[in-house]
Write an enzyme that holds these catalytic residues in place. Structure first.
Site, short mmCIF file in Angstrom:
data_model
loop_
_atom_site.label_atom_id
_atom_site.label_comp_id
_atom_site.label_asym_id
_atom_site.label_seq_id
_atom_site.Cartn_x
_atom_site.Cartn_y
_atom_site.Cartn_z
N LYS A 195 0.85 -1.18 0.00
CA LYS A 195 0.00 0.00 0.00
C LYS A 195 0.89 1.23 0.00
O LYS A 195 1.70 1.42 0.91
CB LYS A 195 -0.90 -0.01 1.23
CG LYS A 195 -1.82 1.19 1.32
CD LYS A 195 -2.79 1.05 2.47
CE LYS A 195 -3.66 2.28 2.59
NZ LYS A 195 -4.58 2.17 3.72
N ARG A 205 -10.80 9.81 1.90
CA ARG A 205 -10.67 10.41 3.23
C ARG A 205 -11.83 11.34 3.54
O ARG A 205 -12.21 11.50 4.69
CB ARG A 205 -9.30 11.08 3.37
CG ARG A 205 -8.21 10.01 3.37
CD ARG A 205 -6.82 10.56 3.56
NE ARG A 205 -5.84 9.49 3.37
CZ ARG A 205 -4.53 9.69 3.27
NH1 ARG A 205 -4.05 10.92 3.38
NH2 ARG A 205 -3.71 8.67 3.10
N ARG A 217 1.06 9.91 6.11
CA ARG A 217 1.21 8.49 6.40
C ARG A 217 2.52 7.90 5.86
O ARG A 217 2.66 6.69 5.73
CB ARG A 217 0.04 7.70 5.80
CG ARG A 217 -1.34 8.15 6.25
CD ARG A 217 -2.33 6.99 6.20
NE ARG A 217 -3.72 7.37 6.10
CZ ARG A 217 -4.43 7.94 7.06
NH1 ARG A 217 -3.85 8.26 8.21
NH2 ARG A 217 -5.71 8.21 6.86
N LYS A 248 -2.27 -1.50 -3.84
CA LYS A 248 -3.13 -0.33 -3.73
C LYS A 248 -2.30 0.94 -3.76
O LYS A 248 -1.33 1.01 -3.00
CB LYS A 248 -3.88 -0.42 -2.41
CG LYS A 248 -4.79 0.73 -2.13
CD LYS A 248 -5.39 0.56 -0.78
CE LYS A 248 -6.14 1.83 -0.43
NZ LYS A 248 -6.51 1.85 0.94
C1 PBG Z 1 -7.50 3.10 5.58
C2 PBG Z 1 -7.78 3.00 4.13
C3 PBG Z 1 -7.59 3.99 3.13
C4 PBG Z 1 -8.10 3.44 1.95
C5 PBG Z 1 -8.55 2.15 2.25
N1 PBG Z 1 -8.33 1.90 3.60
C6 PBG Z 1 -7.08 5.36 3.19
C7 PBG Z 1 -5.75 5.70 3.64
O1 PBG Z 1 -4.88 4.85 3.84
O2 PBG Z 1 -5.56 6.89 3.83
C8 PBG Z 1 -8.16 4.15 0.63
C9 PBG Z 1 -9.22 3.70 -0.30
C10 PBG Z 1 -9.53 4.61 -1.43
O3 PBG Z 1 -8.89 5.66 -1.66
O4 PBG Z 1 -10.45 4.26 -2.16
N2 PBG Z 1 -6.19 2.89 5.94
ZN ZN Z 2 -5.78 3.57 8.10
#
Ligand code: PBG
Ligand code: ZN
Length: 323
Positions: A195, A205, A217, A248
């Protein structure tokens, strides 16, 4: 074999022969639909940057889950917007938390639909980070305990699969261990193995109300420039007994999907994230692209790159076109 004896266009002459030589197929079975469950009643609020996607209270979530199931989509992934947020994200692992209630409500009405839960702290913490804060950064090992408790409470509520998205080191093992110790050895872990720290999460968000209140992050999510590190991250999750690997975002990371497909023999998931969805929707709204065709081309591209499954906000639209 050279021109003019070999002519590639012979195989493209009509729709039927094109169907015969088609190499990649997008199927309804490949799709996973994300949903945002909000605390309260009578809530159905469209996310302005994600047309067609809503924050919804449980009765609306259940109605949409039925629709998703009727379209033949096999699974949903749930995100929660709790009533209260606090530094330790307590709603995330509470028996009466927003997600726990949502799981029970969906499983009571649509038992066949597979319910996947996003296991992370950022939707539940008041600071919006994916774990416990210590000295201005997320503390890895303290966070593992909370993630394990969260995954266990999802399983107890009836989740079919759990999907940790926090990017803490060791979380897959911690989750596997607590599930096994409590009679949930049959629940698979779908790991967000790779990720990236991505600007493509912007619209999500807004939807999940999970923007970090300070910093970003990058001390836990990966640097978008890195490819070898993705293999290392995936390798660790395989060793920790992950059942699925995920990449992702997807669109800017198709090479990573291909790399993981070639190196590992677990089902591979692509997360077609919020920003990727919003870009297609916005350009289609302006009449600049054919939204449906660009969507299907994007999804088939993810499959061609190596994805077996795709988490996508387009799932319902795609399912209707694929029937
Ligand atoms: C939570 C999470 C996120 C997404 C999925 N789970 C956001 C992030 O890490 O800030 C993003 C999903 C999307 O953008 O469709 N950790
Ligand atoms: Zn998260």
């Amino acid at each position: 074999m050279f021109f003019s004896e070999y002519r590639a266009r012979r195989m493209r002459r009509n729709a039927t022969i094109r169907r015969m030589v088609r190499e990649t197929h997008l199927r309804v079975d490949d799709l996973i639909y994300p949903m945002f469950s909000a605390f309260g009643k009578g809530i159905k609020k469209e996310i302005s940057s994600m047309p067609g996607i809503y924050q919804q209270s449980i009765e609306h979530i259940v109605a949409e889950a039925k629709e998703v199931h009727e379209l033949g989509i096999p699974a949903v992934i749930l995100f929660g917007i709790p009533e209260h947020k606090d530094p330790l994200g307590q709603d995330a692992y509470s028996e009466t938390g927003i997600i726990q209630q949502t799981i029970r409500a969906i499983k009571a009405e649509v038992p066949e639909l597979q319910v996947i839960t996003d296991v992370c702290m950022c939707e539940y913490t008041d600071h919006g980070h994916c774990g416990v804060i210590k000295d201005g950064d997320v503390d890895n090992d303290a966070t593992l305990q909370l993630l394990a408790a969260e995954a266990l409470s999802h399983a107890r509520a009836g989740a079919d699969l759990v999907a940790p998205s926090d990017m803490m080191d060791g979380r897959v093992a911690a989750i596997r261990e607590i599930l096994d110790a409590n009679g949930f050895s049959h629940i698979p872990v779908m790991s967000y193995a790779v990720k990236y720290a991505s600007a493509y999460y912007g619209p999500f968000r807004d939807a999940a109300e999970s923007t970090p209140q300070f910093g970003d992050r990058r001390s836990y999510q990966m640097d978008p420039a890195n490819r070898i590190e993705a293999l290392r991250e995936a390798e660790l999750d395989v060793q920790e007994c992950a059942d699925f690997l995920m990449v992702k975002p997807a669109l800017a990371y198709l090479d990573i999907l291909r790399d993981l497909k070639e190196h590992f023999n677990l089902p591979l998931v692509a997360y077609n994230v919020s920003g990727e969805y919003s870009m297609i929707k916005a350009a289609a709204e302006k009449g600049w692209i054919d939204g449906e065709r660009v969507m299907l081309e994007t999804l088939v591209g993810m499959k061609r790159a190596g994805a077996d499954l795709i988490i996508t906000y387009h799932a319902k639209e795609a399912a209707r076109l694929l029937r």
